[in-house]
Design a protein around this motif. Structure first.
Motif, short mmCIF file in Angstrom:
data_model
loop_
_atom_site.label_atom_id
_atom_site.label_comp_id
_atom_site.label_asym_id
_atom_site.label_seq_id
_atom_site.Cartn_x
_atom_site.Cartn_y
_atom_site.Cartn_z
N ASP A 9 42.22 3.88 74.71
CA ASP A 9 42.51 2.71 75.54
C ASP A 9 41.45 2.57 76.63
OD1 ASP A 9 44.73 2.29 74.04
OD2 ASP A 9 46.18 2.70 75.63
N ARG A 10 41.14 1.33 76.95
CA ARG A 10 40.19 1.04 78.02
C ARG A 10 40.95 0.50 79.23
NH1 ARG A 10 34.64 0.13 76.44
NH2 ARG A 10 34.32 0.72 74.26
N ILE A 11 40.58 0.97 80.39
CA ILE A 11 41.21 0.54 81.64
C ILE A 11 40.14 -0.05 82.54
CG2 ILE A 11 42.53 1.25 83.66
CD1 ILE A 11 43.62 3.57 82.04
N ARG A 12 40.38 -1.28 82.96
CA ARG A 12 39.45 -1.95 83.87
C ARG A 12 40.16 -2.28 85.17
NH1 ARG A 12 34.56 -3.80 82.02
NH2 ARG A 12 34.24 -3.78 79.75
N LEU A 13 39.41 -2.33 86.24
CA LEU A 13 39.90 -2.78 87.53
C LEU A 13 39.54 -4.26 87.66
CD1 LEU A 13 41.18 -2.08 90.27
CD2 LEU A 13 38.90 -1.40 91.05
N LEU A 14 40.54 -5.14 87.64
CA LEU A 14 40.29 -6.57 87.70
C LEU A 14 39.54 -6.92 88.97
CD1 LEU A 14 43.58 -8.18 86.32
CD2 LEU A 14 41.48 -7.58 85.10
N GLY A 15 38.53 -7.76 88.82
CA GLY A 15 37.73 -8.18 89.95
C GLY A 15 36.57 -7.26 90.26
N HIS A 16 36.46 -6.17 89.55
CA HIS A 16 35.36 -5.23 89.78
C HIS A 16 34.31 -5.43 88.71
CE1 HIS A 16 33.16 -1.42 90.28
NE2 HIS A 16 33.64 -1.42 91.50
N PRO A 17 33.04 -5.53 89.10
CA PRO A 17 32.00 -5.84 88.11
C PRO A 17 31.67 -4.70 87.17
CG PRO A 17 31.03 -5.43 90.26
CD PRO A 17 32.51 -5.42 90.47
N GLY A 18 32.12 -3.50 87.46
CA GLY A 18 31.77 -2.36 86.62
C GLY A 18 32.50 -2.35 85.29
N GLY A 19 32.17 -1.37 84.48
CA GLY A 19 32.78 -1.24 83.16
C GLY A 19 34.11 -0.53 83.22
N PRO A 20 34.58 -0.06 82.05
CA PRO A 20 35.86 0.64 81.99
C PRO A 20 35.86 1.88 82.88
CG PRO A 20 35.11 0.04 79.80
CD PRO A 20 33.97 -0.23 80.72
N LEU A 21 37.03 2.19 83.42
CA LEU A 21 37.18 3.34 84.29
C LEU A 21 37.38 4.62 83.47
CD1 LEU A 21 39.67 1.82 86.91
CD2 LEU A 21 37.17 1.75 86.93
N ASP A 22 36.96 5.72 84.03
CA ASP A 22 37.23 7.01 83.41
C ASP A 22 38.69 7.38 83.67
OD1 ASP A 22 34.61 7.33 82.55
OD2 ASP A 22 34.00 8.29 84.43
N TRP A 23 39.31 7.86 82.60
CA TRP A 23 40.67 8.36 82.78
C TRP A 23 40.90 9.52 81.81
CZ3 TRP A 23 44.87 8.27 79.28
CH2 TRP A 23 44.64 7.56 78.08
N ARG A 24 41.84 10.38 82.15
CA ARG A 24 42.10 11.55 81.32
C ARG A 24 43.55 11.97 81.48
NH1 ARG A 24 42.05 16.58 83.98
NH2 ARG A 24 41.73 16.41 86.24
N ARG A 25 44.00 12.68 80.47
CA ARG A 25 45.33 13.27 80.55
C ARG A 25 45.24 14.60 81.29
NH1 ARG A 25 48.90 10.35 78.28
NH2 ARG A 25 48.37 8.89 76.60
N THR A 26 46.31 14.89 82.04
CA THR A 26 46.40 16.16 82.76
C THR A 26 47.63 16.91 82.27
OG1 THR A 26 47.73 15.20 84.55
CG2 THR A 26 45.32 15.09 84.78
N ALA A 27 47.86 18.04 82.85
CA ALA A 27 48.99 18.87 82.40
C ALA A 27 50.33 18.17 82.61
CB ALA A 27 48.97 20.20 83.15
N ASP A 28 50.43 17.35 83.64
CA ASP A 28 51.71 16.72 83.93
C ASP A 28 51.63 15.20 84.03
OD1 ASP A 28 50.21 16.64 86.18
OD2 ASP A 28 51.70 17.55 87.51
N GLY A 29 50.57 14.59 83.51
CA GLY A 29 50.49 13.14 83.57
C GLY A 29 49.14 12.63 83.13
N CYS A 30 48.63 11.65 83.83
CA CYS A 30 47.29 11.14 83.56
C CYS A 30 46.64 10.78 84.88
CB CYS A 30 47.32 9.95 82.60
SG CYS A 30 48.28 8.54 83.16
N GLU A 31 45.31 10.72 84.85
CA GLU A 31 44.56 10.51 86.08
C GLU A 31 43.46 9.49 85.82
OE1 GLU A 31 43.50 13.91 88.99
OE2 GLU A 31 41.69 13.58 87.78
N ILE A 32 43.36 8.50 86.70
CA ILE A 32 42.37 7.44 86.58
C ILE A 32 41.40 7.57 87.75
CG2 ILE A 32 41.98 4.96 86.45
CD1 ILE A 32 44.90 4.67 85.52
N THR A 33 40.10 7.59 87.45
CA THR A 33 39.07 7.65 88.49
C THR A 33 38.71 6.24 88.90
OG1 THR A 33 38.22 9.72 87.58
CG2 THR A 33 36.79 8.49 89.07
N LEU A 34 38.85 5.94 90.18
CA LEU A 34 38.59 4.60 90.69
C LEU A 34 37.16 4.47 91.20
CD1 LEU A 34 41.94 4.14 92.59
CD2 LEU A 34 41.29 3.13 90.42
N PRO A 35 36.60 3.27 91.14
CA PRO A 35 35.21 3.10 91.61
C PRO A 35 35.11 3.24 93.12
CG PRO A 35 36.18 0.98 91.08
CD PRO A 35 37.17 2.02 90.64
#
Length: 498
Positions: free
Chosen positions: A448-474
């Protein structure tokens, strides 16, 4: 509106009107006359629970999510309230001698001999430009509006045959409803009308107005004597609104029976009363259905009828629950529903956007109120907030319009919606910094691709963790409109971005 939720003897002889009743102006565009045989092609509604239960909430209402409420009337002239009374309750509040804020101020400013109806000539609407209102609503991102055709003081913003207490015979000498509806014609805005079934004081309800200081009777300006308030007055008004203006939404209020003490008396209706709401709903639904090109219409849940298309939650609440059926939160920007100056408890734009996100995530619509001045202008601070919401929606509207709730609306300060195209939206109510940690059960899959609406950059990095998921924001400044305190939208889609 109820005064506490920030918002609401013998008969007198016929009251003397402040002006002669004007002839009804030409009708704006309405539903075409029902053609012969139309009832055979479409469903005809009867005023029964079984028949009305077949009506379904309009698709547009569930899709459009954001509307503008307008409390506009004679109460905008004194434009004053306090902690007990919102400004549109001025007529009732000036009678509340035991809660003396408005009562005593009216005596001091206007005098004990100045009745509420003396404000009517000062309600002029001389700067009312309905086209500018419509442009503002569109720029705000609203998809519908609801105008107070008659509030609890009984003054009507439309001409009719049941009363001369209206804006064509008195005050502005204009059809204020018709002007706004014509201005909105040809736009995508759905057009709605509010109608208060009861009134603070009305001779035919057994509550003729009196001077609150001398307790002597005072005329009810524009009153035409009637024997049956419901049939000869309220239903004439409602049928006029339906047949003349063809609204997409009817919003009832003032349906209860109340005595808020304070010396102001009983209001709205006697304890035992029947508004015969099923009759109005059947007439309204049939006008929408039995035409060459049927249209979808909706009513709220305050007609005391056997059916309603959606529920209303009024005023600020500590929180709003996720509801399975359609509902609408009606809120003010400040302390008052009607125009009040000076005002207080003004909500900043960021709070209004957060409320919109929270309500939509919980399957609701936001009907956000404004109160125009008596001359028809909208105060600048209200315009600024509407435009801020519109700027936010211009970037993030895909998470609002046409969305539906996920099975869980929230996790802490994060809200969720599902877009019309199936995209999953993650909406922190204020912009997080660095990384956003979320529960493991969110509907995110590898690829899956995750984008931040209104941000000119590409898809955000995200990964699964031991107890959930984590999204890196610009890093860097806030995306789109507003500042870092405004909500942002993370849009997750399957495989490729859309």
């Amino acid at each position: 509106m109820h005064h506490r939720s920030l918002a609401r003897r013998s008969l007198l002889a016929r009251a003397a009107s402040l002006g002669a009743a004007a002839a009804l102006p030409p009708r704006p565009a309405t539903a075409a006359p029902l053609p012969q045989g139309a009832a055979d092609r479409h469903h005809r509604y009867e005023p029964t629970p079984e028949s009305l239960a077949r009506h379904r909430t309009a698709t547009w209402f569930r899709r459009d999510k954001f509307g503008i409420f307008l409390h506009w009337g004679v109460y905008a002239v004194p434009h004053w309230g306090d902690d007990d009374w919102s400004s549109e309750w001025y007529l009732y509040a000036m009678n509340a001698s035991a809660k003396g804020g408005v009562h005593e101020r009216h005596r001091r400013v206007y005098g004990a001999g100045f009745p509420y109806d003396a404000f009517i000539p000062r309600f002029t609407a001389e700067r009312y430009d309905p086209r500018s209102w419509v442009r503002l609503f569109e720029r705000a991102g609203a998809r519908y509006f609801v105008l107070t055709a008659k509030h609890h003081d009984g003054f009507q913003l439309f001409p009719n045959t049941a009363s001369d207490r209206h804006s064509v015979a008195l005050g502005p000498h204009r059809d204020l409803v018709g002007d706004l509806f014509r201005a909105a014609r040809g736009t995508r805005l759905k057009r709605g009308l509010y109608y208060s079934l009861g009134e603070f004081y009305h001779p035919a309800l057994g509550t003729p107005p009196v001077n609150p200081y001398t307790h002597e009777p005072v005329p009810y300006t524009g009153y035409r004597p009637v024997d049956d308030y419901v049939r000869q007055y309220a239903h004439v008004h409602l049928r006029t609104l339906v047949d003349r203006y063809d609204p997409d939404l009817l919003w009832a209020d003032g349906q209860g029976s109340h005595d808020f003490a304070g010396g102001a008396g009983h209001i709205f209706r006697p304890a035992r009363w029947d508004w015969r709401g099923d009759e109005i709903l059947a007439h309204y639904y049939n006008r929408a259905e039995l035409r060459p090109h049927p249209k979808e219409v909706v009513v709220n849940d305050r007609f005391t009828a056997s059916h309603a298309d959606y529920a209303v939650v009024e005023g600020d609440k500590p929180s709003y629950p996720l509801r399975p059926g359609p509902w609408e939160a009606c809120l003010t920007m400040s302390r008052s529903w009607g125009y009040m100056d000076p005002t207080y408890r003004i909500k900043p734009a960021v709070q209004l956007v957060r409320l919109l996100v929270d309500i939509v995530a919980k399957n609701g619509n936001l009907l956000l109120n404004i109160g125009p001045r008596p001359d028809g202008t909208i105060p600048g601070w209200q315009r600024e907030r509407l435009l801020a919401i519109g700027a936010w929606l211009a970037v993030n509207g895909r998470a609002v319009y046409g969305s539906r709730p996920w099975h869980r609306a929230e996790d802490g300060a994060v809200r969720y919606t599902v877009g019309e195209d199936g995209a999953f939206h993650i909406i922190p109510l204020s912009r997080p910094s660095g990384r956003l940690s979320l529960p493991a059960d969110l509907p995110l899959r590898d690829g899956d691709r995750i984008r931040l609406l209104g941000h000119p950059g590409g898809p955000l990095d995200w990964r699964r963790t031991a107890d959930g998921c984590e999204i890196t924001l610009p890093t860097g400044g806030p995306p789109g409109p507003g500042g870092p305190e405004f909500p942002v939208v993370l849009r997750a889609v399957r495989g490729v971005d859309r």
